[in-house]
Design a protein around this motif. Structure first.
Motif, short mmCIF file in Angstrom:
data_model
loop_
_atom_site.label_atom_id
_atom_site.label_comp_id
_atom_site.label_asym_id
_atom_site.label_seq_id
_atom_site.Cartn_x
_atom_site.Cartn_y
_atom_site.Cartn_z
N ARG A 19 -4.78 13.13 -6.06
CA ARG A 19 -3.64 12.55 -5.33
C ARG A 19 -4.00 11.12 -4.95
N ASN A 20 -3.09 10.20 -5.19
CA ASN A 20 -3.33 8.79 -4.91
C ASN A 20 -2.14 8.20 -4.15
N GLU A 21 -2.40 7.73 -2.93
CA GLU A 21 -1.39 6.99 -2.18
C GLU A 21 -1.62 5.52 -2.44
N PHE A 22 -0.55 4.77 -2.63
CA PHE A 22 -0.70 3.34 -2.87
C PHE A 22 0.50 2.56 -2.36
N ALA A 23 0.23 1.31 -2.03
CA ALA A 23 1.26 0.38 -1.58
C ALA A 23 1.25 -0.82 -2.51
N ASP A 24 2.42 -1.31 -2.83
CA ASP A 24 2.57 -2.47 -3.70
C ASP A 24 3.38 -3.56 -3.01
N TYR A 25 2.98 -4.78 -3.26
CA TYR A 25 3.76 -5.96 -2.91
C TYR A 25 4.22 -6.53 -4.24
N LEU A 26 5.53 -6.57 -4.44
CA LEU A 26 6.09 -7.05 -5.71
C LEU A 26 6.85 -8.35 -5.50
#
Length: 154
Positions: free
Chosen positions: A127-134
């Protein structure tokens, strides 16, 4: 601790935005395009295709590891996660939230489940939680400028 880092990154990026949010019709279109960028990564069959979603000067961070800066380094980093003859297979992607900061900046919070397929044999699910700034490029395409991952298995 990993979740605190993710939330802190999102809040810091949100605080940097000075432009207003887009209108409702544009917002829906942008949200769909952003979700498609993330879906395309999880359906990619190579590190090069995964890295293509990042801006040329993008940055990819896995908590506990040195950051990968630039699309070429990100591609190498993704390739380094697997041994020869194996690949990353995404089992699911849940984009929990898309926050449009302006008509050219956005944040996302997502959770993916994946496994490493080694010569046709699936490894354990991770399981991988991630946040992106696009950011939206000059041609109107959304690209990941910054991603931080908190793989709970690594």
């Amino acid at each position: 601790m990993k979740k605190i880092i993710l939330v802190s990154a999102c809040l810091a990026l949100a605080a940097c935005s000075s432009n207003g949010a887009p209108d409702a019709a544009s917002a829906q279109k942008d949200e769909a395009a952003i979700k498609q960028v993330l879906k395309d990564i999880t359906s990619s069959d190579s590190p090069a295709k995964m890295a293509a979603a990042f801006a040329e000067d993008g940055e990819w961070i896995i908590v506990g590891h040195a950051p990968y800066k630039g699309r070429a380094a990100i591609e190498k980093g993704i390739a380094g996660l697997t041994a020869p003859g194996s690949k990353i297979v995404f089992d699911s992607l849940d984009v929990k939230e898309v926050i449009l900061l302006s008509d050219h900046q956005a944040l996302t919070k997502s959770v993916a489940v994946y496994h490493i397929d080694a010569n046709g044999k699936a490894g354990p699910a991770k399981r991988n939680e991630f946040a992106d700034y696009l950011v939206k490029s000059a041609d109107g395409a959304w690209q990941i400028a910054y991603e931080i991952n908190s793989d709970e298995n690594g």
